[in-house]
Design an enzyme around this catalytic site. Structure first.
Site, PDB file in Angstrom:
ATOM      1  N   ASP A  57       0.834  -1.201   0.000  1.00 29.93           N
ATOM      2  CA  ASP A  57       0.000   0.000   0.000  1.00 29.93           C
ATOM      3  C   ASP A  57       0.871   1.253   0.000  1.00 29.93           C
ATOM      4  O   ASP A  57       1.630   1.500   0.927  1.00 29.93           O
ATOM      5  CB  ASP A  57      -0.910  -0.007   1.245  1.00 29.93           C
ATOM      6  CG  ASP A  57      -1.961   1.092   1.165  1.00 29.93           C
ATOM      7  OD1 ASP A  57      -1.947   1.882   0.190  1.00 29.93           O
ATOM      8  OD2 ASP A  57      -2.802   1.167   2.075  1.00 29.93           O
ATOM      9  N   LYS A 169      -4.586  13.711  -8.096  1.00 31.90           N
ATOM     10  CA  LYS A 169      -3.485  13.795  -9.069  1.00 31.90           C
ATOM     11  C   LYS A 169      -2.727  15.120  -8.940  1.00 31.90           C
ATOM     12  O   LYS A 169      -1.498  15.148  -9.039  1.00 31.90           O
ATOM     13  CB  LYS A 169      -4.016  13.634 -10.501  1.00 31.90           C
ATOM     14  CG  LYS A 169      -4.646  12.283 -10.798  1.00 31.90           C
ATOM     15  CD  LYS A 169      -3.735  11.096 -10.481  1.00 31.90           C
ATOM     16  CE  LYS A 169      -2.576  10.935 -11.420  1.00 31.90           C
ATOM     17  NZ  LYS A 169      -1.741   9.766 -11.051  1.00 31.90           N
TER      18      LYS A 169
HETATM   19  P1  NDP Z   1      -4.763   0.954 -13.147  1.00 33.83           P
HETATM   20  O1  NDP Z   1      -5.854   0.955 -12.137  1.00 33.83           O
HETATM   21  O2  NDP Z   1      -4.734  -0.130 -14.147  1.00 33.83           O
HETATM   22  O3  NDP Z   1      -3.345   1.005 -12.409  1.00 33.83           O
HETATM   23  C1  NDP Z   1      -3.162   1.599 -11.171  1.00 33.83           C
HETATM   24  C2  NDP Z   1      -1.977   0.943 -10.495  1.00 33.83           C
HETATM   25  O4  NDP Z   1      -1.748   1.576  -9.209  1.00 33.83           O
HETATM   26  C3  NDP Z   1      -2.215  -0.547 -10.203  1.00 33.83           C
HETATM   27  O5  NDP Z   1      -1.013  -1.247 -10.290  1.00 33.83           O
HETATM   28  C4  NDP Z   1      -2.702  -0.520  -8.759  1.00 33.83           C
HETATM   29  O6  NDP Z   1      -2.539  -1.749  -8.082  1.00 33.83           O
HETATM   30  C5  NDP Z   1      -1.800   0.564  -8.196  1.00 33.83           C
HETATM   31  N1  NDP Z   1      -2.350   1.117  -6.956  1.00 33.83           N
HETATM   32  C6  NDP Z   1      -3.495   1.806  -6.800  1.00 33.83           C
HETATM   33  N2  NDP Z   1      -3.681   2.113  -5.495  1.00 33.83           N
HETATM   34  C7  NDP Z   1      -2.625   1.602  -4.824  1.00 33.83           C
HETATM   35  C8  NDP Z   1      -2.238   1.560  -3.461  1.00 33.83           C
HETATM   36  N3  NDP Z   1      -2.983   2.149  -2.503  1.00 33.83           N
HETATM   37  N4  NDP Z   1      -1.097   0.927  -3.118  1.00 33.83           N
HETATM   38  C9  NDP Z   1      -0.323   0.330  -4.070  1.00 33.83           C
HETATM   39  N5  NDP Z   1      -0.630   0.330  -5.382  1.00 33.83           N
HETATM   40  C10 NDP Z   1      -1.762   0.952  -5.755  1.00 33.83           C
HETATM   41  O7  NDP Z   1      -4.870   2.376 -13.843  1.00 33.83           O
HETATM   42  P2  NDP Z   1      -4.085   3.052 -15.054  1.00 33.83           P
HETATM   43  O8  NDP Z   1      -3.047   2.164 -15.597  1.00 33.83           O
HETATM   44  O9  NDP Z   1      -5.108   3.607 -15.938  1.00 33.83           O
HETATM   45  O10 NDP Z   1      -3.387   4.265 -14.283  1.00 33.83           O
HETATM   46  C11 NDP Z   1      -1.997   4.315 -14.044  1.00 33.83           C
HETATM   47  C12 NDP Z   1      -1.624   5.749 -13.735  1.00 33.83           C
HETATM   48  O11 NDP Z   1      -1.982   6.573 -14.832  1.00 33.83           O
HETATM   49  C13 NDP Z   1      -2.315   6.348 -12.511  1.00 33.83           C
HETATM   50  O12 NDP Z   1      -1.395   7.184 -11.850  1.00 33.83           O
HETATM   51  C14 NDP Z   1      -3.443   7.161 -13.123  1.00 33.83           C
HETATM   52  O13 NDP Z   1      -3.846   8.214 -12.281  1.00 33.83           O
HETATM   53  C15 NDP Z   1      -2.760   7.678 -14.385  1.00 33.83           C
HETATM   54  N6  NDP Z   1      -3.654   8.110 -15.458  1.00 33.83           N
HETATM   55  C16 NDP Z   1      -4.497   7.219 -16.081  1.00 33.83           C
HETATM   56  C17 NDP Z   1      -5.314   7.647 -17.115  1.00 33.83           C
HETATM   57  C18 NDP Z   1      -6.236   6.712 -17.852  1.00 33.83           C
HETATM   58  O14 NDP Z   1      -7.097   7.182 -18.607  1.00 33.83           O
HETATM   59  N7  NDP Z   1      -6.117   5.391 -17.679  1.00 33.83           N
HETATM   60  C19 NDP Z   1      -5.326   9.060 -17.550  1.00 33.83           C
HETATM   61  C20 NDP Z   1      -4.382   9.895 -16.834  1.00 33.83           C
HETATM   62  C21 NDP Z   1      -3.578   9.426 -15.839  1.00 33.83           C
HETATM   63  P3  NDP Z   1      -3.742  -2.849  -8.087  1.00 33.83           P
HETATM   64  O15 NDP Z   1      -4.063  -3.125  -9.509  1.00 33.83           O
HETATM   65  O16 NDP Z   1      -3.181  -4.000  -7.392  1.00 33.83           O
HETATM   66  O17 NDP Z   1      -4.874  -2.194  -7.367  1.00 33.83           O
END
Ligand code: NDP
Length: 344
Positions: A57, A169
């Protein structure tokens, strides 16, 4: 050369890891459990250049200490992508603000403590959410660029779930730039930030497609599964899109190129609306023709007159590659979803 990627099993991060491995980097990825590590390692064909570590986390301010204690001398580049991207939350502070903000703090703290002289570049996955201003989003004539900032504070960002995600963000991104301003001379690394709009495009692995998908791809998933007789507002969703493969490519260039130091890369390939998605699905995917709503074909662009627009010419010039078209992005995403449907 070793790259640390947080949230390595995320939708965008898997593309980044894939590209890094293709370019022969050694990758240390963090995921939240052993099971997720095992799954991802197998998906990447047990590639010996991929090491996965569990960071349960990122709300924990020392979340990355153990990883750095173990690999500090090796890690040259840090790509911090992990952050919650979900609108399905009740406690905005606990579920969005804290993990986003503490995640970046934890990574910066670990680099400062264990990698001050060894980490050279730090790329933060921020978002258009950190750029746009909710109060101006619907005001025609408003233009957001790489220099625009979401002005919301901790209180204002709790007014709605959309504002809360965007707040998470901008709080995280401000933290990173503030760190550079205050402590930049105590560390070797230089910061670059990637700010994508809605990211669409296929997952690296077909098996990661599921009934409910990650927040951005769920928009396409929902469209593919909307029956033809459903009345859908043509602008139910509208905004800008960018292909996930281009976003991954930008993350690599962000640490590979000196001229991208200190930049915010506003990843936006153009505007779209729900109507535009249905137009592509009806025109380009024969099995969906007549199965999804038709709406009023060709009228999607009208949403351009509704509110703010984005000017990211600076980013396009800096990156110097052409972004994937809306048609290809949507077709590739939808075809992978249909493949998944067919296999069940
Ligand atoms: P995903 O939900 O697929 O990926 C998010 C990742 O962050 C996962 O690996 C997740 O782990 C991890 N995560 C979330 N919360 C925690 C936590 N509390 N502790 C540890 N790990 C955590 O989303 P995206 O790939 O779409 O997003 C990736 C990044 O890109 C983020 O920063 C998002 O804000 C940013 N983004 C995404 C956009 C989009 O349209 N997709 C647009 C703009 C920015 P787990 O899967 O195990 O929960």
């Amino acid at each position: 050369m070793t790259v640390l990627v947080s949230g390595a099993n995320g939708y965008i991060a898997e593309h980044i890891v894939n590209e890094l491995l293709n370019q022969d980097y050694k990758v240390i990825g963090t995921v939240r459990s052993e099971a997720k590590a095992d799954k991802l390692f197998k998906q990447f064909g047990s590639n010996p250049n991929l090491i996965l570590e569990v960071v349960e986390d990122i709300s924990d301010l020392h979340a990355f200490d153990e990883v750095f204690k173990k690999y500090a001398s090796e890690i040259k580049y840090v790509l911090h992508t992990a952050s919650p991207f979900t609108l399905d939350v009740e406690d905005y502070v606990k579920e969005l603000f804290i993990p986003a903000l503490h995640g970046v703090k934890a990574m910066l703290h670990a680099v400062e403590k264990y990698g001050a002289t060894t980490v050279e570049r730090f790329v933060l996955t921020s978002s258009y959410a950190a750029i746009m201003d909710f109060d101006k989003e619907m005001v025609p004539g408003t233009i957001f660029t790489e220099t625009s900032w979401n002005p919301d504070n901790w209180e204002k960002a709790q007014e709605s779930v959309g504002r809360a995600y965007n707040g998470s963000k901008v709080f995280a991104e401000r933290e990173a730039w503030n760190f550079i301003e205050e402590k930049g001379d105590r560390v070797k690394f230089k910061l670059s930030v990637v700010n994508p709009v809605y990211v669409f495009g296929p997952h690296v692995f077909d098996e990661d497609v599921s009934v409910k998908m990650n927040t951005s791809c769920e928009i396409i998933n929902k469209a593919v599964h909307t029956s033809a007789n459903t009345i859908v507002h043509p602008f139910e969703t509208f905004g800008s899109f960018v292909d996930v493969r281009d976003v991954a490519r930008a993350h690599l260039l962000a640490f590979q190129r000196k001229d991208l130091i200190g930049k915010r890369l506003l990843m936006d390939a153009g505007r779209f609306s729900t109507q535009d998605i249905f137009d592509v699905l009806n025109q380009e995917i024969p099995v969906l023709k007549g199965k999804v709503p038709v709406g009023k074909p060709g009228t999607g662009g009208q949403h351009n007159n509704i509110g703010a627009t984005v000017d990211n010419r600076l980013t396009c010039e800096l990156l110097g590659f052409e972004f994937t078209s809306f048609k290809k992005t949507i077709v590739d995403t939808a075809q992978q979803i249909l493949k998944h449907d067919g296999s069940h």
